[in-house]
Design an enzyme around this catalytic site. Sequence first.
Site, PDB file in Angstrom:
ATOM      1  N   HIS A 292      -7.464  -4.778  10.013  1.00  0.00           N
ATOM      2  CA  HIS A 292      -7.207  -4.525   8.590  1.00  0.00           C
ATOM      3  C   HIS A 292      -5.895  -5.169   8.163  1.00  0.00           C
ATOM      4  O   HIS A 292      -4.988  -5.356   8.978  1.00  0.00           O
ATOM      5  CB  HIS A 292      -7.250  -3.022   8.241  1.00  0.00           C
ATOM      6  CG  HIS A 292      -6.094  -2.187   8.670  1.00  0.00           C
ATOM      7  ND1 HIS A 292      -6.237  -0.995   9.340  1.00  0.00           N
ATOM      8  CD2 HIS A 292      -4.751  -2.335   8.510  1.00  0.00           C
ATOM      9  CE1 HIS A 292      -5.059  -0.461   9.558  1.00  0.00           C
ATOM     10  NE2 HIS A 292      -4.139  -1.259   9.063  1.00  0.00           N
TER      11      HIS A 292
ATOM     12  N   ASP B 264       0.821  -1.213   0.000  1.00  0.00           N
ATOM     13  CA  ASP B 264       0.000   0.000   0.000  1.00  0.00           C
ATOM     14  C   ASP B 264       0.855   1.263   0.000  1.00  0.00           C
ATOM     15  O   ASP B 264       2.074   1.213   0.181  1.00  0.00           O
ATOM     16  CB  ASP B 264      -0.964   0.005   1.197  1.00  0.00           C
ATOM     17  CG  ASP B 264      -0.303  -0.443   2.504  1.00  0.00           C
ATOM     18  OD1 ASP B 264       0.936  -0.409   2.587  1.00  0.00           O
ATOM     19  OD2 ASP B 264      -1.021  -0.810   3.446  1.00  0.00           O
TER      20      ASP B 264
ATOM     21  N   ASN C  83      -7.699  -2.940  14.168  1.00  0.00           N
ATOM     22  CA  ASN C  83      -9.095  -3.225  13.810  1.00  0.00           C
ATOM     23  C   ASN C  83      -9.207  -4.398  12.835  1.00  0.00           C
ATOM     24  O   ASN C  83     -10.253  -4.619  12.231  1.00  0.00           O
ATOM     25  CB  ASN C  83      -9.763  -1.976  13.211  1.00  0.00           C
ATOM     26  CG  ASN C  83      -9.082  -1.502  11.924  1.00  0.00           C
ATOM     27  OD1 ASN C  83      -8.121  -2.108  11.467  1.00  0.00           O
ATOM     28  ND2 ASN C  83      -9.571  -0.426  11.350  1.00  0.00           N
TER      29      ASN C  83
ATOM     30  N   GLU D 186      -9.785  -1.726   5.110  1.00  0.00           N
ATOM     31  CA  GLU D 186     -10.467  -1.445   6.371  1.00  0.00           C
ATOM     32  C   GLU D 186     -11.703  -2.326   6.526  1.00  0.00           C
ATOM     33  O   GLU D 186     -12.199  -2.878   5.536  1.00  0.00           O
ATOM     34  CB  GLU D 186     -10.864   0.038   6.405  1.00  0.00           C
ATOM     35  CG  GLU D 186      -9.682   1.009   6.350  1.00  0.00           C
ATOM     36  CD  GLU D 186      -8.944   1.134   7.679  1.00  0.00           C
ATOM     37  OE1 GLU D 186      -8.951   0.197   8.492  1.00  0.00           O
ATOM     38  OE2 GLU D 186      -8.329   2.202   7.900  1.00  0.00           O
TER      39      GLU D 186
HETATM   40  C1  GLP Z   1      -0.620   0.168   8.542  1.00  0.00           C
HETATM   41  C2  GLP Z   1      -0.272  -0.592   7.271  1.00  0.00           C
HETATM   42  C3  GLP Z   1      -0.478  -2.077   7.430  1.00  0.00           C
HETATM   43  C4  GLP Z   1       0.154  -2.515   8.730  1.00  0.00           C
HETATM   44  C5  GLP Z   1      -0.560  -1.898   9.896  1.00  0.00           C
HETATM   45  C6  GLP Z   1       0.047  -2.266  11.244  1.00  0.00           C
HETATM   46  O1  GLP Z   1      -1.871   0.751   8.551  1.00  0.00           O
HETATM   47  N1  GLP Z   1      -0.982  -0.158   6.132  1.00  0.00           N
HETATM   48  O2  GLP Z   1       0.088  -2.754   6.324  1.00  0.00           O
HETATM   49  O3  GLP Z   1       0.065  -3.911   8.837  1.00  0.00           O
HETATM   50  O4  GLP Z   1      -0.536  -0.497   9.768  1.00  0.00           O
HETATM   51  O5  GLP Z   1       1.174  -1.504  11.486  1.00  0.00           O
HETATM   52  P1  GLP Z   1       2.219  -1.754  12.656  1.00  0.00           P
HETATM   53  O6  GLP Z   1       3.035  -2.905  12.205  1.00  0.00           O
HETATM   54  O7  GLP Z   1       3.004  -0.504  12.749  1.00  0.00           O
HETATM   55  O8  GLP Z   1       1.421  -2.057  13.861  1.00  0.00           O
END
Ligand code: GLP
Length: 250
Positions: A136, A66, A134, A141
């Site tokens: 995702h 992303d 959440n 989402e």
């Molecule tokens: C972001 C990314 C996801 C990631 C998530 C968790 O929103 N788009 O790909 O898995 O956050 O992030 P973290 O690893 O910092 O908890």
Amino acid sequence: MQIKIFKTQDEIANFVSDMFIEEIKKESPVLGLATGGTPVPTYEKLIEKTKEQNISWKNVKTFNLDEYTGIGPAHSQSYRYFMNENLFNKIDINIYNTYVPNGFGNLEKNVNEYDEKIAQEGGIDLQILGIGSNGHIAFNEPGTSFDQKTHVIELTEQTREDNKRFFNSIDEVPTHSITMGLATIVKAKKIVLVATGENKADAICKMIEEQPTTDLPASILHDHANVVVVLDEASASKLSSKTIEELVEA
Ligand code: GLP
């Protein structure tokens, strides 16, 4: 679904980086990469092992999950910048073989081209995923259809709130992003989802123990034939003893 629980970040990074090294040693590997805090120790380990084992990334192609829209690749919080800093600049990969969705210009064209490019390269061999609090995955989402390909999505307030730690204030956190869709992600031949910390425990428990629902995007992984879920004790803390007995591998 195979589940592994480790005590330390280092053990997690070791296990996941070994999965990647195995792929990189193959003929023309296509890797799916993620951003966020969770994969960083794995990338550090990968860089370390690349040096130690004299591994070349020359034949490797990568696709990131992303990218925020409206901030360019030079912005220090863009996912392109993150990947260059945390991995690509430290290995011998050809930067033109690293794909991150383009959050600028004609977004509709960009999303279609992204799926086409992945297909052209023969699909993703190994995809690493984190998970949002959440549930995702990438930026899909809650409520996102399981049939969605790569698309533009409006971020929920919770996700913007979770990610504001990387920005000066919540106002600077973009409101939209381009994300690989759930249908795109589950086409990966192998998936490793990594979660650490107590704030992921609820989402992990629902993903593993409840029926798939679009309310929890990560639950789509239930029906994938080759998924490994890698956890620390905190993110695994809400799993039932039945799950631990039946699914957790030593
Ligand atoms: C972001 C990314 C996801 C990631 C998530 C968790 O929103 N788009 O790909 O898995 O956050 O992030 P973290 O690893 O910092 O908890």
